[in-house]
Structures are given as structure tokens and as C-alpha cells.
Write an enzyme that holds these catalytic residues in place. Structure first.
Site, short mmCIF file in Angstrom:
data_model
loop_
_atom_site.label_atom_id
_atom_site.label_comp_id
_atom_site.label_asym_id
_atom_site.label_seq_id
_atom_site.Cartn_x
_atom_site.Cartn_y
_atom_site.Cartn_z
N PHE A 188 0.82 -1.23 0.00
CA PHE A 188 0.00 0.00 0.00
C PHE A 188 0.85 1.27 0.00
O PHE A 188 0.48 2.29 0.57
CB PHE A 188 -0.98 0.00 1.19
CG PHE A 188 -1.73 -1.30 1.32
CD1 PHE A 188 -2.59 -1.72 0.31
CD2 PHE A 188 -1.52 -2.13 2.40
CE1 PHE A 188 -3.24 -2.94 0.39
CE2 PHE A 188 -2.17 -3.36 2.50
CZ PHE A 188 -3.04 -3.76 1.49
N ARG A 189 2.02 1.18 -0.58
CA ARG A 189 2.96 2.32 -0.68
C ARG A 189 3.43 2.82 0.70
O ARG A 189 3.88 3.96 0.83
CB ARG A 189 2.37 3.46 -1.50
CG ARG A 189 2.02 3.05 -2.91
CD ARG A 189 2.29 4.15 -3.91
NE ARG A 189 2.34 3.63 -5.26
CZ ARG A 189 1.28 3.37 -6.04
NH1 ARG A 189 0.08 3.58 -5.59
NH2 ARG A 189 1.44 2.92 -7.25
N LEU A 190 3.30 1.95 1.71
CA LEU A 190 3.78 2.35 3.05
C LEU A 190 5.21 1.82 3.19
O LEU A 190 5.53 0.99 4.04
CB LEU A 190 2.85 1.78 4.12
CG LEU A 190 1.40 2.26 3.99
CD1 LEU A 190 0.51 1.62 5.04
CD2 LEU A 190 1.34 3.78 4.10
#
Ligand SMILES: Cc1cc2nc3c(=O)[nH]c(=O)nc-3n(C[C@H](O)[C@H](O)[C@H](O)COP(=O)(O)O)c2cc1C
Length: 213
Positions: A188-190
Site C-alpha cells: 500500500f505504498r507504506l
């Protein structure tokens, strides 16, 4: 037999990443992973420079060695990158290993390697690559391919029966790091970003920071 689940493998990798206090050691482990997984040229890195015209420039080069002193590449000392490094020795490197979804960014000061170090490395290159180093006036205008091939023919004849000396205009730079950032992709692009910083090259201890992705 004990089996290791993917979740515990991930937890182990997370713990290692979180605990790393030495960026050169961490770089070495990531580079080993890249050599084992990357289909082509795990040693390829982008080199960014900025000469006195203040216009940034970037191109790929190959990492030939690294240790706590820095990251070494070789090139023509008359090339555009060398001209820019002579004007301003601040440089940045960037590795992207697609197979691992990892990136390493390095900022530091580029210094010439010693003549001896350059000689040792030059001697490991194939004879054709050694002749190529003599033949190329890297980054200068070339009228046509024939001119380059004529230079190759000239130096091939010159060195047909003897060892090729390292050209005086061909050597290496070592980028001594002041900042090294490790980035790895998470869901999640974290993503994870871990930065190692120091004020000067002789400082053995690094300050460690995390950054938002
Ligand atoms: C994957 C890759 C690796 C390269 N490795 C080197 C290298 O180690 N040294 C070098 O001088 N040029 C290398 N080159 C060529 C440079 O990217 C560049 O075209 C050349 O050095 C001239 O750059 P300059 O005009 O900015 O000096 C490589 C190119 C690629 C695509």
C-alpha cells in the site's frame, strides 16, 4: 526438520533491517541479495553530478568495489562527469534493484582513487576493454563511427604484442558517503526508508533516521 514460514522469514528480515547500525554492512547484504536475484548488472548505479554551471547531470556507471571508505567506479578523466566532479566533487549514487523492490541512495564527496588502485583494477579488464579505454575520447564530439574504429585499430596494433598500460586519462573515483538511504517496498505504498547520516567522512558513527515513505 524445522520449517521457516514466509511470515517468520519476513519478521527476520524486518528485525535485521531495523537493527542495522552499519550502513556499509547493510549495503553489502543487499548487494549480495541483488547479485543473487537481479537478472542483469546488479552493480549498475546512477551517478549524479553538478558542475559549476549548476545544471545537474546523471548517467549510469558500474560499481567496481566498495567498503567503509566509499563506492568506486572507473571512467575517462576527460569525460563530462569528470569535468563536473573536478568543478564540484559532491556526487550522488542511486541503485534500484527491481527484483528486490529495493533502492539505495548515496550522497557524498567523490575523490580520485590512487594510481596503484586504478592500475590493479585496469589490469583485470579484458584486453579489448583496455584498448577501448585508449580509443575513446569519452564525451567529446565524434564525427562518425569510423573515427572510433580507426582509434581502436591504432591501439590494437600498438598493443598487439604487449601488455596494455592504463591510459593516464583513465582512472576511478570513490564516492565517500555522508548520507545513505535504504528504501524497500512495502504494501500500500507504506514503504520503509532508513537513513544513515554523518557530518564528515572521518566520523565512524552514523546518525540513523526513519522517513515517511
Ligand atoms: C549500465 C551502464 C553502465 C555504465 N558504466 C559505465 C562506467 O562504469 N563508466 C563509464 O565511464 N561509463 C559507463 N557507462 C556509460 C555512461 O552512462 C555515460 O554514457 C558515459 O560515461 C559518458 O558520460 P558523461 O558524458 O556524463 O561523462 C555505462 C552505461 C550504462 C548504461
Amino acid at each position: 526438520m524445522t520449517s521457516v514460514s514466509p511470515a517468520s522469514q519476513q519478521a527476520g528480515r524486518d528485525a535485521e533491517f531495523d537493527a542495522a547500525g552499519d550502513p556499509i554492512g547493510l549495503f553489502g547484504r543487499w548487494f549480495d541479495d541483488a547479485k543473487a536475484n537481479e537478472a542483469e548488472l546488479p552493480e549498475a548505479m546512477a551517478l549524479a553530478t553538478c558542475g559549476s554551471d549548476d545544471m545537474p547531470d546523471v548517467r549510469m556507471v558500474l560499481l567496481k568495489s566498495f567498503d567503509e571508505r566509499g563506492f568506486v567506479f572507473y571512467t575517462n578523466l576527460g569525460s563530462q562527469k569528470a569535468v563536473e566532479l573536478d568543478q564540484n566533487n559532491r556526487a550522488a549514487l542511486c541503485f534500484h534493484w527491481k527484483s528486490l523492490t529495493r533502492q539505495v541512495r548515496i550522497q557524498g564527496r567523490a575523490e580520485a582513487v590512487s594510481e596503484d588502485e586504478a592500475d590493479v583494477y585496469f589490469a583485470t579488464r579484458s584486453k579489448q576493454s583496455q584498448i577501448g579505454a585508449w580509443a575513446s575520447k569519452q564525451s567529446l564530439p565524434l564525427q562518425g563511427r569510423f573515427d572510433l574504429e580507426a582509434q581502436v585499430a591504432k591501439y590494437t596494433a600498438k598493443y598487439a604484442l604487449k601488455k596494455v598500460d592504463r591510459p593516464p586519462f583513465w582512472s576511478g573515483y570513490r564516492v565517500a558517503p555522508l548520507r545513505i538511504e535504504f528504501w524497500r517496498q512495502r504494501s500500500f505504498r507504506l514503504h520503509d526508508r532508513r537513513v544513515f547520516l554523518r557530518d564528515n567522512i572521518s566520523q565512524p558513527d552514523w546518525k540513523i533516521e526513519r522517513l515517511y515513505p
